[in-house]
Motif scaffolding. Structure first.
Motif, mmCIF file in Angstrom:
data_model
loop_
_atom_site.group_PDB
_atom_site.id
_atom_site.type_symbol
_atom_site.label_atom_id
_atom_site.label_comp_id
_atom_site.label_asym_id
_atom_site.label_seq_id
_atom_site.Cartn_x
_atom_site.Cartn_y
_atom_site.Cartn_z
ATOM 1 N N ASN A 134 0.835 -1.220 0.000
ATOM 2 C CA ASN A 134 0.000 0.000 0.000
ATOM 3 C C ASN A 134 0.862 1.258 0.000
ATOM 4 O OD1 ASN A 134 -2.489 -1.169 -0.135
ATOM 5 N ND2 ASN A 134 -2.839 -1.191 2.063
ATOM 6 N N TYR A 135 1.943 1.219 0.782
ATOM 7 C CA TYR A 135 2.856 2.366 0.821
ATOM 8 C C TYR A 135 3.498 2.573 -0.567
ATOM 9 C CZ TYR A 135 7.332 4.633 1.035
ATOM 10 O OH TYR A 135 8.403 5.434 0.725
ATOM 11 N N THR A 136 4.013 1.487 -1.141
ATOM 12 C CA THR A 136 4.703 1.593 -2.442
ATOM 13 C C THR A 136 3.744 2.103 -3.519
ATOM 14 O OG1 THR A 136 6.156 -0.210 -1.798
ATOM 15 C CG2 THR A 136 6.097 0.316 -4.136
ATOM 16 N N ASN A 137 2.530 1.540 -3.528
ATOM 17 C CA ASN A 137 1.552 1.997 -4.527
ATOM 18 C C ASN A 137 1.144 3.448 -4.296
ATOM 19 O OD1 ASN A 137 1.261 -0.148 -6.326
ATOM 20 N ND2 ASN A 137 0.013 -1.278 -4.860
ATOM 21 N N ALA A 138 1.060 3.836 -3.018
ATOM 22 C CA ALA A 138 0.736 5.245 -2.697
ATOM 23 C C ALA A 138 1.832 6.158 -3.235
ATOM 24 C CB ALA A 138 0.598 5.424 -1.192
ATOM 25 N N HIS A 139 3.072 5.726 -3.073
ATOM 26 C CA HIS A 139 4.209 6.517 -3.550
ATOM 27 C C HIS A 139 4.176 6.646 -5.073
ATOM 28 C CE1 HIS A 139 8.554 7.285 -4.410
ATOM 29 N NE2 HIS A 139 8.300 8.212 -3.507
ATOM 30 N N LEU A 140 3.883 5.513 -5.733
ATOM 31 C CA LEU A 140 3.796 5.527 -7.208
ATOM 32 C C LEU A 140 2.701 6.494 -7.669
ATOM 33 C CD1 LEU A 140 4.175 1.727 -8.033
ATOM 34 C CD2 LEU A 140 5.708 3.519 -8.809
ATOM 35 N N ARG A 141 1.535 6.405 -7.026
ATOM 36 C CA ARG A 141 0.402 7.264 -7.410
ATOM 37 C C ARG A 141 0.708 8.737 -7.134
ATOM 38 N NH1 ARG A 141 -4.602 5.949 -9.291
ATOM 39 N NH2 ARG A 141 -4.783 3.750 -9.668
ATOM 40 N N TYR A 142 1.438 8.988 -6.050
ATOM 41 C CA TYR A 142 1.779 10.361 -5.681
ATOM 42 C C TYR A 142 2.682 10.988 -6.758
ATOM 43 C CZ TYR A 142 3.957 14.240 -3.229
ATOM 44 O OH TYR A 142 4.417 15.487 -2.899
ATOM 45 N N VAL A 143 3.691 10.250 -7.175
ATOM 46 C CA VAL A 143 4.612 10.778 -8.201
ATOM 47 C C VAL A 143 3.852 10.979 -9.521
ATOM 48 C CG1 VAL A 143 6.760 10.375 -9.472
ATOM 49 C CG2 VAL A 143 6.596 9.689 -7.085
ATOM 50 N N GLU A 144 2.954 10.033 -9.815
ATOM 51 C CA GLU A 144 2.137 10.125 -11.027
ATOM 52 C C GLU A 144 1.268 11.403 -10.980
ATOM 53 O OE1 GLU A 144 0.332 6.277 -11.711
ATOM 54 O OE2 GLU A 144 -0.974 7.202 -13.200
ATOM 55 N N ALA A 145 0.716 11.656 -9.808
ATOM 56 C CA ALA A 145 -0.120 12.857 -9.622
ATOM 57 C C ALA A 145 0.709 14.130 -9.793
ATOM 58 C CB ALA A 145 -0.761 12.844 -8.243
ATOM 59 N N GLU A 146 1.928 14.091 -9.277
ATOM 60 C CA GLU A 146 2.824 15.256 -9.416
ATOM 61 C C GLU A 146 3.056 15.581 -10.893
ATOM 62 O OE1 GLU A 146 6.147 15.805 -5.927
ATOM 63 O OE2 GLU A 146 6.444 14.229 -7.381
ATOM 64 N N GLN A 147 3.268 14.522 -11.684
ATOM 65 C CA GLN A 147 3.502 14.697 -13.121
ATOM 66 C C GLN A 147 2.270 15.294 -13.805
ATOM 67 O OE1 GLN A 147 6.421 14.343 -14.591
ATOM 68 N NE2 GLN A 147 7.304 13.672 -12.666
ATOM 69 N N ALA A 148 1.099 14.758 -13.456
ATOM 70 C CA ALA A 148 -0.149 15.260 -14.055
ATOM 71 C C ALA A 148 -0.361 16.720 -13.645
ATOM 72 C CB ALA A 148 -1.318 14.402 -13.610
ATOM 73 N N TYR A 149 -0.040 17.032 -12.411
ATOM 74 C CA TYR A 149 -0.195 18.395 -11.872
ATOM 75 C C TYR A 149 0.702 19.361 -12.652
ATOM 76 C CZ TYR A 149 -0.297 22.076 -8.295
ATOM 77 O OH TYR A 149 -0.455 23.260 -7.630
ATOM 78 N N LEU A 150 1.923 18.908 -12.939
ATOM 79 C CA LEU A 150 2.874 19.765 -13.655
ATOM 80 C C LEU A 150 2.400 20.114 -15.063
ATOM 81 C CD1 LEU A 150 6.319 18.240 -12.589
ATOM 82 C CD2 LEU A 150 5.402 20.474 -11.979
ATOM 83 N N ARG A 151 1.639 19.189 -15.687
ATOM 84 C CA ARG A 151 1.129 19.502 -17.037
ATOM 85 C C ARG A 151 -0.305 20.027 -16.974
ATOM 86 N NH1 ARG A 151 -2.016 15.305 -19.177
ATOM 87 N NH2 ARG A 151 -1.803 13.348 -18.083
#
Lengths: 200, 371
Positions: free
Chosen positions: B152-169
């Motif tokens: 759950n932690y690892t997947n949360a981290h993956l989703r967080y970075v993914e969200a950061e990328q989407a936020y940047l664009r």
């Protein structure tokens, strides 16, 4: 005198016919422009070049309103030149917007595919490092955790492949970047463990 | 001559008729209702503005309503245009176009507000998630957690970075979806980890009693005692009730909780004694102090668990030692306590057989550790 009046009436009648027949609504131009805008939309111009696509749609609306404005006039006074010019502009510009969208889409596609290839190579590299990592009691649990995390990274990369197949390249790029970051963290952790083992 | 005059008269009548007809037509034309071109054009402009502000994404309902009104206005305009000009009425067109303007403006405002609100909400959510990820890394990442919690932690981290990328664009909706999932996962991971620790620390009172009794015994008997704090990964050597040495320790990888059965990779918790000192060929870990695990409490717990089907029939285990070969920086033993060889030299030299060895989960309470 009689002949003169008949001639005059004839001229008026001919002029009326000429005027009314010239001021026909540009139906063909409308069809062409609509088809061009639709083609741009099919090429996902609304997603990859939204500003240009919105401008195109707005020009189309301007043209349609101009046609209706002319339709509101008395038949003899109708003039569709302005509407025609706008429609010609839309028909000519839509392929450019379409090309720009296709180019951006292809760029995103290439970028996502390259990023996926790089990420898969990185995963292969991490797997090789797992093989090289200390296998003793002290490394067992850490390796199990790294392997488990790597499995999640691989699952995420599988989702990236699906996104690419579904032409959702921008989301694929977001996902592959996240997976790459995690894989790099695992790689660093393994390299440090291997280096530590080498020093002992 | 009379025939010519008659023709002239007829033509004059006809001309007069046409003239009157033309005048009537002209009068009707100029008094006919005018289409609200400017209002419709304004509606178009407002719709275009709303679309530029990404209303399709952030205020889809309002935009759809505005577009429907605009289309209705245009349809009505077309309908009126098909009528004879003197029969045309553009009131409805005007009303619809004005309603379209209002709706398009609402869509624009709503889109901008949504976007701005979402932007702020996402920034806030990102901070919360980042903080929770750091909390997990700091407090729980090194605990022997269940795979599902770590996943759950690892997947949360993956989703967080993914969200950061989407936020940047500026893909705020996609960023929002990923952040919601990241928040859900990291909350699950942190809650499960907290519950795990809270459950473990239920024995906190008993641990503190054991430690106090051991130190009191050291003082009373003017002797050495060995106390291990599993959570702190430290051991303490007391003499005459006074702390003399503190060393880092390494344990079994499944170090949270008492030892339940053979091969569970857990380090026992309880009050023991050194039963044998080993060195040279007697141990492969430089020097070792064998303790008398299992004690009576361990045996009773083992039998209870076995009866209740909570553990496999693998035996209770034995050969728990304090030994050398440590300093690896990870928990790697099968349940023993490992120290560096240099530290083991000190311990081995001062602790005789029969020395009390007390192993506790923690000497501090959970709330003290959290603070």
């Amino acid at each position: 005198m009689k002949n003169q009046i008949v001639k005059m009436m004839g001229v008026v009648a001919v002029s009326a016919v000429v005027f009314t027949s010239c001021a026909k609504a540009p139906e063909m131009e409308v069809t062409n422009a609509k088809a061009a805008v639709e083609a741009a939309k099919t090429a996902e111009a609304d997603r990859y070049t939204p500003t240009e696509f919105n401008a195109l749609q707005d020009s189309m609306s301007v043209a349609m309103n101009e046609i209706e404005t002319q339709n509101s006039k008395f038949a003899l006074f109708r003039n569709y030149k302005k509407a025609n010019a706008t429609l010609t502009y839309v028909t000519a510009n839509a392929p450019m917007v379409q090309e720009a969208a296709v180019a951006k889409r292809e760029e995103a596609k290439a970028q996502s595919e390259q990023a996926l290839t790089d990420a898969n190579n990185l995963v292969a590299e991490v797997k090789m490092l797992i093989e090289k990592a200390p296998k003793g009691k002290e490394g067992k649990e850490v390796l199990a955790a790294i392997t488990s995390d790597l499995t999640l990274v691989e699952l995420s990369l599988n989702e990236v492949s699906t996104l690419i197949n579904n032409n959702d390249f921008l989301t694929a790029i977001d996902k592959v970047k996240a997976a790459t970051e995690k894989a790099n963290m695992l790689k660093t952790e393994l390299e440090e463990a291997i280096a530590k083992k080498g020093k002992r | 001559m009379a025939k010519r005059s008659k023709t002239k008269k007829i033509l004059l009548i006809l001309l007069s008729f046409f003239l009157v007809a033309a005048l009537v037509v002209a009068y009707l034309y100029y008094t006919a209702d005018e289409p609200p071109i400017e209002v419709i054009d304004q509606a178009r402009q407002e719709l275009s503005n709303a679309e530029q502000a990404e209303a399709k994404r952030y205020a889809p309902v309002e935009l759809a309503q505005a577009m429907a009104l605009y289309d209705s206005a245009r349809n009505e305009w077309q309908l009126q245009n098909k009528k004879y000009f003197f029969l045309r009425k553009f009131d409805k067109v005007r009303t619809l176009a004005m309603a379209a303007i209002d709706s398009a403006r609402t869509a624009l405002t709503s889109s901008l507000e949504q976007k701005s609100g979402l932007h702020q909400d996402l920034a806030k959510k990102m901070k919360t998630i980042e903080s929770r990820l750091r909390t997990f890394e700091k407090k729980y990442a090194k605990l022997p957690l269940k795979k599902s919690i770590r996943d759950n932690y690892t997947n949360a981290h993956l989703r967080y970075v993914e969200a950061e990328q989407a936020y940047l664009r500026a893909a705020y909706q996609e960023a929002g979806i990923n952040l919601d999932e990241a928040l859900r996962l990291i909350t699950l991971a942190n809650k499960a980890s907290t519950a795990y620790l809270e459950d473990y620390f239920k024995a906190s009172g008993q641990w503190q009693s054991w430690a106090s009794e051991t130190i009191a015994w050291s003082k009373k008997n003017k002797a050495w005692v060995f106390i291990a704090d599993k959570y702190a990964h430290e051991c303490y050597l007391y003499k005459n009730g006074t702390l003399k040495h503190t060393f880092k320790i390494e344990m079994g990888s499944n170090w949270i909780g008492p030892k339940l059965y053979k091969g569970d990779l857990a380090t026992p918790e309880g009050k023991y004694q050194i039963s044998k000192k080993k060195s040279g060929v007697l141990t492969k870990y430089y020097k070792a102090l064998l303790i008398n695990y299992p004690n009576e409490q361990d045996k009773a717990r083992y039998n209870d668990n076995l009866r209740n089907g909570l553990i496999p029939h693998k035996g209770i285990g034995n050969l728990i030692e304090i030994h050398g070969g440590g300093g690896k920086g990870v928990n790697w033993t099968d349940g023993c306590i490992a120290l560096t060889n240099e530290e083991m030299d000190i311990i081995y030299s001062v602790l005789p057989s029969g020395t009390p060895v007390t192993i506790v989960g923690s000497l501090r309470k959970l709330n003290e550790l959290s603070n």
